[in-house]
Scaffold this active site. Structure first.
Site, mmCIF file in Angstrom:
data_model
loop_
_atom_site.group_PDB
_atom_site.id
_atom_site.type_symbol
_atom_site.label_atom_id
_atom_site.label_comp_id
_atom_site.label_asym_id
_atom_site.label_seq_id
_atom_site.Cartn_x
_atom_site.Cartn_y
_atom_site.Cartn_z
ATOM 1 C CG ASP A 89 -1.696 -1.095 8.097
ATOM 2 O OD1 ASP A 89 -1.983 0.376 7.561
ATOM 3 O OD2 ASP A 89 -2.004 -1.219 7.823
ATOM 4 C CG MET A 101 -7.661 2.226 5.584
ATOM 5 S SD MET A 101 -5.899 2.655 4.441
ATOM 6 C CE MET A 101 -7.065 1.880 2.929
ATOM 7 C CE1 TYR A 115 -7.266 2.309 -0.629
ATOM 8 C CE2 TYR A 115 -9.466 2.736 0.516
ATOM 9 C CZ TYR A 115 -8.067 1.196 -0.001
ATOM 10 O OH TYR A 115 -8.310 -0.472 0.052
ATOM 11 N N GLY A 131 0.607 -1.137 0.018
ATOM 12 C CA GLY A 131 0.022 -0.055 -0.005
ATOM 13 C C GLY A 131 0.727 1.007 -0.230
ATOM 14 N N GLY A 142 -5.323 9.238 3.070
ATOM 15 C CA GLY A 142 -4.486 9.620 3.266
ATOM 16 C C GLY A 142 -3.309 9.351 3.067
ATOM 17 C CE1 TYR A 164 -27.709 13.538 10.518
ATOM 18 C CE2 TYR A 164 -26.203 15.675 9.994
ATOM 19 C CZ TYR A 164 -27.185 14.479 9.944
ATOM 20 O OH TYR A 164 -27.954 15.179 8.707
ATOM 21 N NE ARG A 215 -2.276 -4.533 -0.684
ATOM 22 C CZ ARG A 215 -1.351 -4.306 0.273
ATOM 23 N NH1 ARG A 215 0.365 -4.172 0.960
ATOM 24 N NH2 ARG A 215 -1.891 -2.834 1.049
ATOM 25 C CE LYS A 235 4.274 0.074 2.777
ATOM 26 N NZ LYS A 235 3.786 -0.705 1.810
ATOM 27 C CB THR A 236 2.945 -0.209 6.509
ATOM 28 O OG1 THR A 236 0.904 0.070 6.668
ATOM 29 C CG2 THR A 236 3.649 -0.437 8.085
ATOM 30 C CG ASP A 247 2.894 -9.899 4.558
ATOM 31 O OD1 ASP A 247 3.400 -10.062 6.160
ATOM 32 O OD2 ASP A 247 1.772 -9.220 5.099
ATOM 33 C CD GLU A 269 -8.191 -1.589 7.568
ATOM 34 O OE1 GLU A 269 -9.141 -1.022 6.227
ATOM 35 O OE2 GLU A 269 -7.251 -1.450 7.149
HETATM 36 P P1 FBP Z 1 0.671 -2.326 3.440
HETATM 37 O O1 FBP Z 1 0.302 -2.771 5.114
HETATM 38 O O2 FBP Z 1 0.725 -2.812 2.038
HETATM 39 O O3 FBP Z 1 1.340 -0.722 3.690
HETATM 40 O O4 FBP Z 1 -1.143 -1.457 3.490
HETATM 41 C C1 FBP Z 1 -1.775 -0.126 4.201
HETATM 42 C C2 FBP Z 1 -2.769 -0.806 3.209
HETATM 43 O O5 FBP Z 1 -3.069 0.909 3.512
HETATM 44 C C3 FBP Z 1 -3.991 -0.862 4.795
HETATM 45 O O6 FBP Z 1 -3.869 -0.168 5.644
HETATM 46 C C4 FBP Z 1 -4.778 -1.587 4.662
HETATM 47 O O7 FBP Z 1 -5.777 -2.298 5.060
HETATM 48 C C5 FBP Z 1 -4.371 -1.890 3.273
HETATM 49 O O8 FBP Z 1 -3.502 -1.188 2.457
HETATM 50 C C6 FBP Z 1 -5.496 -2.055 1.970
HETATM 51 O O9 FBP Z 1 -4.626 -2.455 1.066
HETATM 52 P P2 FBP Z 1 -5.365 -2.155 -0.742
HETATM 53 O O10 FBP Z 1 -4.535 -0.770 -1.047
HETATM 54 O O11 FBP Z 1 -4.938 -3.472 -1.772
HETATM 55 O O12 FBP Z 1 -6.463 -1.443 -0.916
#
Ligand code: FBP
Length: 548
Positions: A202, A247, A421, A78, A423, A240, A142, A199-200, A173, A308
């Site tokens: 998350d 994510m 997406y 991602g 961010g 509301y 991926r 990188k991530t 991974d 998520e």
């Molecule tokens: P990475 O572990 O590859 O950095 O993924 C980050 C991420 O944004 C997650 O937070 C999310 O669950 C996933 O990618 C969404 O995947 P995709 O881009 O394939 O929709």
């Protein structure tokens, strides 16, 4: 490419480097290392890259001569803000060692290496992308590098381009696979070094040596800005409840960081829910009680942050998902051949009685989402599961019951949102711009030192950039054995939210107040230019974790 005024100004930003990387470097080696767990198994699987020392770069008075080096770079998984700066730092680092060095970018992720799709990254291309968000300079993918046939196919193009080192920019991974590749190439004496970069968005690739993964800072700031805007709207209209899924895959780091930044009424933390063995009904009750308490004070509005990966941490759901993962890994073809309207019944028939019961209790949509294709690493694609809608539906039902019982007398109108997406490709904050550039530059130095099987590491990140500590951490040091696709595999240990960690403790100490009072904070947009206290702050998570 047409550029905005901000993009033009931002292109001129010169990212900061740690002092040790600003001139000639020398390397200091620490003691031999061990994997975090399962030492004997990991050592056996990585005989050539296990046990290597932690490396630190320090300033040197001696300017060294380096040969020209051809290197390759891959973006994996991602998107995360700052990827372009890792590549720019790597490019500048290679050129600083020898102006004749070359950098090749493999296109659309690890698949580019196997399929021999690449471009040479020239100074002109790199300059177009400095300090920009996104991964579009070479694209990402991926594809999982895990078969020797792929490594050998990759080696053909590596040899053709005379590449001495590959840099793989990815999450846990992808870095695991980078290490397997490093081991394979070393075992075969192919003379190819492999270096990883953390990188991530998350935030789940971190440990003592990797303080944070890049992109987490920017992504959380973007989500916090938007949640803050929603909170201001919410506090203005007062009608509301906003259920906001964030994510982050399994880990709740993003939700927790956003909660620390915006002070919502509720933030669910998956790791706590698992620890307390809460059921889905317990979670729903907790939200409904808060909604009722606020309603009693006349406040029929509020915000709920939902990580998520929540669904995977509710013990009954976790068991169900684990059985589904194993089942689908072995019966994918058969399952796909079943007509869509019979798939639910087919799954129920083939699960154990306990899991079949949980599965049948789920609303149709969520049940279907749980059987969608796994990602190439075997993970459920949690971003596709609409937990926010599931919770809204269940909380509304519970509140209706409470109304009948006389314990609730408010109005419940709820809206669902999912931020992810929005961010991942934002222009990197100053922190990410500097951190990423340093990670890339540092990777070049590790290549110059002939290292392989290392992850580029830049530490001491809450200090000013010049005091950051640069070096390398053996990837095997972060590994343990985990069940994947129904088999035990060596993988980098995922860092989930620690309930004994300072960020969670700080949240837990305040959440009861935030639940009832309207204590919203509105952080506003990322600032790239201006006073340092506005522009150069790290995440609250990092600040709390590093506070001495
Ligand atoms: P990475 O572990 O590859 O950095 O993924 C980050 C991420 O944004 C997650 O937070 C999310 O669950 C996933 O990618 C969404 O995947 P995709 O881009 O394939 O929709």
């Amino acid at each position: 490419m047409k550029k905005s005024a901000l993009q033009i100004a931002r292109a001129a930003y010169q990212p900061k480097l740690p002092k040790a990387l600003r001139g000639a470097v020398k390397i200091q080696e620490g003691a031999a290392t061990e994997s975090v767990a399962d030492q004997a198994e990991i050592a056996k699987l990585f005989p050539n890259t296990y046990g290597m020392p932690v490396l630190t770069f320090v300033e040197s008075d001696e300017k060294r001569e380096y040969p020209a080096i051809n290197a390759g770079v891959i973006l994996s998984g991602g998107q995360a803000p700052g990827g372009h700066n890792v590549i720019a730092g790597l490019f500048d680092g290679l050129k600083s060692m020898n102006a004749d060095s070359k950098l090749y970018g493999f296109l659309m992720g690890p698949g580019g290496l196997v399929d021999h799709n690449y471009i040479e990254l020239t100074a002109e291309i790199i300059d177009e992308y400095r300090n920009t968000g996104g991964f579009d300079i070479i694209g990402s993918g991926r594809t999982k590098l895990e078969e020797t046939a792929q490594y050998d196919k990759g080696l053909e193009v590596i040899k053709k381009l005379d590449i001495k080192a590959l840099v793989i920019i990815g999450g846990d991974d992808s870095n695991t696979n980078a290490c397997v590749l490093a081991e394979y190439y070393k075992q075969n004496n192919s003379g190819v070094q492999v270096i990883g970069c953390p990188k991530t968005i998350d935030g789940d690739l971190k440990n003592e040596m990797i303080e944070t993964s890049f992109g987490f800072d920017t992504a959380c700031k973007v989500y916090s800005e938007v949640i803050g805007n929603i909170q201001r709207d919410c506090n203005s209209a007062r009608k509301y409840w906003h259920f906001i899924k964030l994510m982050g895959r399994s880990a709740s780091h993003i939700a927790l960081e956003c909660a620390l930044q915006v002070q919502p009424n509720i933030c669910l933390i998956s790791e706590e829910i698992e620890e307390k063995q809460m059921t889905l009904n317990d979670v729903v009750d907790y939200i409904a009680q808060t909604v009722a308490a606020r309603a009693a004070a006349g406040n029929n509005f509020g915000t709920v942050l939902i990580p998520e990966g929540l669904i995977e941490f509710i013990p009954a759901m976790k068991k169900l998902i684990s059985e589904l993962n194993d089942y689908l890994a072995h019966h994918e073809e058969a399952f796909k051949a079943i007509p869509a309207n019979q798939q639910r019944a087919y799954i129920i028939e083939n699960l154990s009685a306990e899991n079949a019961q949980v599965y049948s209790s789920l609303p149709e949509g969520v049940a279907r989402q749980l059987t969608l294709d796994r990602d190439p690493h075997g993970n459920v694609q949690v971003s596709l599961i609409e937990t926010e809608k599931l919770l809204i539906e269940m909380v509304a039902k519970r509140l209706a019951e409470m109304k009948k019982e006389g314990s609730y007398n408010g109005k419940f109108a709820a809206l669902g949102h999912f931020f992810g997406y929005e961010g991942r490709c934002a222009a990197p904050s100053n922190f990410d711009a500097d951190y990423c550039y340093s990670l890339g530059f540092n990777a070049a130095m590790l290549i110059g030192e002939g290292k392989t099987g290392y992850m580029s590491s830049v530490r001491n990140l809450t200090a000013p950039a010049e005091e950051w500590i640069a070096g390398g951490v053996p990837v095997t040091m972060m590994m343990n054995m985990e069940r994947r696709h129904g088999e035990m595999k060596p993988v980098i240990q995922k860092a989930l939210v620690r309930l004994d960690g300072a960020p969670f403790k700080s949240f837990a100490a305040n959440r009861a107040t935030w639940a009832i009072e309207t204590a919203f904070v509105y952080p506003g947009p990322i600032q790239y230019f201006g006073p340092t206290e506005v522009c150069d702050q790290t995440t609250v998570t990092l600040a709390l974790e590093q506070a001495k």
